[in-house]
Design an enzyme around this catalytic site. Sequence first.
Site: not given
Length: 440
Positions: A242-244, A246
Amino acid sequence: MVVYCQLRSSIAFRFILFFHILFILQFDSAALQTLKMGGQIQKMKKMITGEEPKFPDTLEGFGYHFDKEGRMRSIEKGEPFNFDVKAGDGSYNQKHYNALGEVITNTVYEMLEKEYKLQRTYLPAQAERDQPRSFVFVSGDLYHNSDKLLILIHGNGVVRAGQWARRLIMNDCLDSGTQFPFIKWARENGYAVIVANPNLNVDESSKPVPIKGHSTPEEHVESMWVELVHKAKAKHIAIVAHSYGGVSTVELAKKRLREFEERVFAIALTDSVHSLREQKPHEDLEKFYKKCVINWASAFDPLDAPLLTDNDKVPTVSAGTDKHEYTSFSSMKSIFKFFNKRYEETLHPEKSGATQSTEPSGTLKKLNLGEGDGQLEEQNFDSTNQAPRDKSGSANSDADKNGNSHEGTKVDVDGHNSDLNVQTDPQETVERKESPKSEL
């Protein structure tokens, strides 16, 4: 002459006394007004003395518990979380919120161990005496499950292992705010599990000393791979980031490309802030991401609707919500379908074509992403009647003519929201910048 001097002294004394009385009255009035405005004197005293409010160290101590639906409710009246504990005292309320957040972190840790039977595993395993260490949570079959492994990686900020978003845990429920549903599904479907803890970068129990090999989310994910994943026997690895998370996953894949090609069969990103263009991976990694990765991004469009992006070649679809922190939960069922599909394609490549591409069939159409084409998991999408949409919800058949892209979106993950009655978690504010190192 004497009488004149005495008179003048008397008049002067009266003037002095008069102004003194006015000063006292003025001070008393100001003090009274200050007290009425929220105890500013006490605040000044605390600032001078350095006195900090003390908070409980248990959820029950704060007067809350999780009900049968996993919602955090007050023990006394069954009411939702209330940020404004002290009216007009924003500083105290924020400190109360942060302290409650720390208690929730420990509560989630306990639930991972007691309810989901995961084991807390400290890293680095071979640490020197008194050396600070990080930790993750793993299932007991990590080293003897030779089939499947699921790795869960949250975003940046105040969240810790097992969480997607603290504000959802406090204001919505455990299912949407934690990774529990993913863990439950994984265990029921034969996966070993690793729950990463990429924000535990310093020793939080004493001085803020950086943890060797874990001082950044990228370091943590790589060290976790080297010490745990590399030694695990699973032939088929799936990742949810999720989010960072990635960004950290891309950095790991750049260094472990051959292992990814051999063992990682699917990666589900949820509103990831990665950028293949900026992180500059090898072209083989771009091909891998095009084949094995889908990013469920925040958008107003229905779940799984194609989204245009000029960020990279990763197939990008709608998570079915415009709220950044909610994307993992809202796209969960689609992610599970994607994993099942990719797993079957990996086991039986002859049934899905020689390239084992994620290209769908039947009613599934290609997603126009500019330089490359991506495909989506099951959905009824007819390119003759509906064009892929950008994040604003407007249909587009060509590249975004207004210059909009999946980048450049600022999402307040834990800011005050009228729907969720929660104040600011500044570290969980996500701003999509050009640099993958942006502080989230």
